[in-house]
Design a protein around this motif. Structure first.
Motif, PDB file in Angstrom:
ATOM      1  N   HIS A 227       0.824  -1.210   0.000  1.00 44.01           N
ATOM      2  CA  HIS A 227       0.000   0.000   0.000  1.00 44.01           C
ATOM      3  C   HIS A 227       0.859   1.262   0.000  1.00 44.01           C
ATOM      4  O   HIS A 227       0.600   2.197  -0.763  1.00 44.01           O
ATOM      5  N   GLU A 228       1.860   1.302   0.873  1.00 44.26           N
ATOM      6  CA  GLU A 228       2.666   2.523   0.955  1.00 44.26           C
ATOM      7  C   GLU A 228       3.422   2.826  -0.333  1.00 44.26           C
ATOM      8  O   GLU A 228       3.285   3.942  -0.866  1.00 44.26           O
ATOM      9  N   PRO A 229       4.220   1.912  -0.881  1.00 45.10           N
ATOM     10  CA  PRO A 229       4.964   2.282  -2.091  1.00 45.10           C
ATOM     11  C   PRO A 229       4.071   2.594  -3.283  1.00 45.10           C
ATOM     12  O   PRO A 229       4.349   3.525  -4.051  1.00 45.10           O
TER      13      PRO A 229
ATOM     14  N   LEU B  33      -5.453   1.232   5.532  1.00 48.80           N
ATOM     15  CA  LEU B  33      -4.591   2.296   5.027  1.00 48.80           C
ATOM     16  C   LEU B  33      -3.172   1.763   4.818  1.00 48.80           C
ATOM     17  O   LEU B  33      -2.549   1.999   3.777  1.00 48.80           O
ATOM     18  N   ALA B  34      -2.651   1.042   5.770  1.00 50.51           N
ATOM     19  CA  ALA B  34      -1.359   0.345   5.690  1.00 50.51           C
ATOM     20  C   ALA B  34      -1.287  -0.566   6.910  1.00 50.51           C
ATOM     21  O   ALA B  34      -2.070  -0.420   7.848  1.00 50.51           O
TER      22      ALA B  34
ATOM     23  N   LEU C  85       1.402   1.999  11.636  1.00 52.55           N
ATOM     24  CA  LEU C  85       1.066   3.407  11.810  1.00 52.55           C
ATOM     25  C   LEU C  85       2.083   4.315  11.118  1.00 52.55           C
ATOM     26  O   LEU C  85       1.714   5.359  10.562  1.00 52.55           O
ATOM     27  N   ASP C  86       3.354   3.943  11.138  1.00 51.47           N
ATOM     28  CA  ASP C  86       4.370   4.762  10.476  1.00 51.47           C
ATOM     29  C   ASP C  86       4.111   4.840   8.979  1.00 51.47           C
ATOM     30  O   ASP C  86       4.228   5.912   8.365  1.00 51.47           O
ATOM     31  N   ALA C  87       3.755   3.715   8.361  1.00 50.54           N
ATOM     32  CA  ALA C  87       3.445   3.713   6.941  1.00 50.54           C
ATOM     33  C   ALA C  87       2.212   4.563   6.660  1.00 50.54           C
ATOM     34  O   ALA C  87       2.156   5.293   5.657  1.00 50.54           O
TER      35      ALA C  87
ATOM     36  N   GLY D  98       0.027  -8.274   7.226  1.00 51.12           N
ATOM     37  CA  GLY D  98       0.148  -7.535   8.472  1.00 51.12           C
ATOM     38  C   GLY D  98      -0.531  -8.210   9.643  1.00 51.12           C
ATOM     39  O   GLY D  98      -0.486  -7.718  10.768  1.00 51.12           O
ATOM     40  N   GLY D  99      -1.166  -9.338   9.396  1.00 52.77           N
ATOM     41  CA  GLY D  99      -1.902 -10.068  10.417  1.00 52.77           C
ATOM     42  C   GLY D  99      -2.831 -11.056   9.753  1.00 52.77           C
ATOM     43  O   GLY D  99      -2.551 -11.537   8.646  1.00 52.77           O
ATOM     44  N   GLY D 100      -3.953 -11.337  10.404  1.00 49.03           N
ATOM     45  CA  GLY D 100      -4.915 -12.288   9.859  1.00 49.03           C
ATOM     46  C   GLY D 100      -6.278 -11.657   9.657  1.00 49.03           C
ATOM     47  O   GLY D 100      -6.402 -10.577   9.081  1.00 49.03           O
ATOM     48  N   VAL D 101      -7.327 -12.319  10.180  1.00 53.27           N
ATOM     49  CA  VAL D 101      -8.688 -11.896   9.899  1.00 53.27           C
ATOM     50  C   VAL D 101      -9.018 -10.531  10.496  1.00 53.27           C
ATOM     51  O   VAL D 101      -9.865  -9.808   9.966  1.00 53.27           O
TER      52      VAL D 101
END
Length: 336
Positions: free
Chosen positions: A79-81, A99-100, A103-105, A177-180
Motif C-alpha cells: 500500500h505505501e509504495p 490504510l497500511a 502506523l508509520d506507513a 500484516g496479520g490475519g482476519v
C-alpha cells in the motif's frame, strides 16, 4: 454532465472484480482505462471486461497518462509504495483498506496525500453498507432506546478467489500484516464505530484454527467505547459448515435490531414477537456502489467524502490493540 472519471485499477486480483461489478451495476461515472498488475493474466482479465489498456507496472501506465485516478487494490504491504507513487504522479487515489499495516506507513501515506492535494480516500466500503446506515438511523431515532451493548460477528469460509492458489498473500503475515482482524475484520469494526463512537480500549484472544493462515484465523474481543458501552467482536476464517447468525446485533433499553446475512434489518421493539423486517436494502455488496459514487463526486465536484482517510486509522489501531492484548492478556488502549 461531467465527464466520467478515468480510472486505473492497480492490482487486478479478486477484489478488483468486486469493485468493477459495482461500477457496472450502478453506472457510476467512472471509466476504467488502465489495468495494472505484474501478473499479466490478472491485468488481461480486467482489460477484457473494460477495454482498458493492460500494463505490468504503475510507472509504465503513468507514462501513457490516459487516466486521472487510481483504485489501488494490492497486498497490504504494498500500500505505501504504490499509493505514494500514485499520489506523487498527481493522481486521485482510492486505496483499499487498511490504510497500511503499520502506523508509520500510514503517516507517510497521509503526508504524501496532503502534499499531492488530490482526492485521497480509503476504500472502507462498510461506511456505505445500506443496512449499517439503516441501523444508524434507527439508533438516532430512538427505535431501540439507548444502546446497551452490541455484537459484530463475521464467520466466513476461505473463498477460492481470495484464499485459493499456491500461496495466497492473505495467509502470509508479512504481506497482510496479520490475519482476519486486520483484513476482513475492518468491515465489522467500522459499523461499531459509526454507531457507538470511538473505542477506548480492547481485550482480545486470538486463535489459529485454519491450518493455512499464518496470522490469526480466530478472534474473540471485547471493545469498551469512550461512552462506556461494551461491545463484542468475533471473527473466524472457518474450515467447515457454519450456521446462519446475525452479522450484527445492537441491544438497547427499549429493543434490539439485527443485520441479517440475507440483506435486511430486523427490528425487535415489542410490536411483533417475530420482529419487523425493515426493508431489503440490497446487502453488503451494494456498499461498493455508493463508495465509488462518493469517490467520483469528490473528484468531479470537490465534495467531501463520507469519511476522511484519517478516520481509517481507527480500524488499524483497533487491530493493533487486539494483537497487543492477545500478547499481554490484558486490556489495551486503542489511541495511545
Amino acid at each position: 454532465m461531467s465527464e466520467p472519471v478515468r480510472m486505473a485499477i492497480v492490482g487486478c486480483g479478486a477484489i478488483s472484480h468486486w469493485h468493477l461489478d459495482a461500477i457496472e451495476r450502478s453506472q457510476v461515472p467512472i471509466s476504467v482505462t488502465a489495468a495494472i498488475d505484474p501478473v499479466g493474466a490478472n491485468a488481461a482479465r480486467i482489460a477484457a471486461r473494460t477495454n482498458a489498456e493492460p500494463y505490468a507496472s504503475l510507472a509504465a501506465a503513468v507514462a501513457s497518462r490516459d487516466f486521472d485516478a487510481a483504485l489501488i487494490a494490492v497486498p497490504h504491504h504494498l500500500h505505501e509504495p504504490v499509493a505514494t507513487e500514485a499520489l506523487a504522479a498527481g493522481l486521485h487515489v482510492l486505496l483499499e483498506k487498511p490504510l497500511a499495516p503499520t502506523l508509520d506507513a500510514c503517516d507517510r501515506i497521509l503526508a504524501a496525500a496532503r502534499q499531492a492535494g488530490t482526492v485521497f480516500m480509503v476504500a472502507e466500503n462498510a461506511q456505505y453498507w445500506p443496512e449499517v446506515l439503516t441501523v444508524r438511523d434507527l439508533i438516532r431515532d430512538g427505535a431501540i432506546g439507548d444502546v446497551v451493548t452490541a455484537r459484530a460477528a463475521t464467520f466466513f469460509p476461505a473463498l477460492d478467489d481470495f484464499y485459493g492458489g499456491d500461496s495466497p498473500w492473505r495467509n502470509d503475515v508479512a504481506a497482510a500484516g496479520g490475519g482476519v482482524v486486520i483484513d476482513t475484520g475492518s468491515h465489522w469494526l467500522r459499523p461499531l464505530r459509526i454507531w457507538l463512537g470511538e473505542v477506548d480500549e480492547v481485550v482480545a484472544a486470538l486463535g489459529h484454527p485454519h491450518p493455512d493462515m499464518e496470522g490469526e484465523s480466530l478472534c474473540r474481543a471485547l471493545l469498551r467505547f469512550e461512552s462506556g458501552t461494551v461491545a463484542a467482536f468475533d471473527a473466524m476464517l472457518t474450515t467447515g459448515a457454519i450456521a446462519n447468525q446475525p452479522l450484527f446485533t445492537v441491544t438497547g433499553t427499549k429493543g434490539e435490531c439485527t443485520i441479517e446475512g440475507s440483506g435486511w434489518v430486523m427490528l425487535h421493539d415489542g410490536s411483533d414477537w417475530k420482529g419487523t423486517k425493515i426493508g431489503e436494502q440490497g446487502g453488503y455488496l451494494r456498499s461498493y456502489e455508493a463508495e465509488h459514487l462518493d469517490f467520483a463526486r469528490a473528484v468531479q465536484h470537490g465534495t467531501q467524502p463520507a469519511a476522511t482517510a484519517e478516520y481509517a486509522l481507527g480500524e488499524l489501531r483497533l487491530a493493533l490493540a487486539m494483537y497487543r492484548s492477545a500478547a499481554t492478556k490484558q486490556w489495551e488502549k486503542v489511541w495511545s
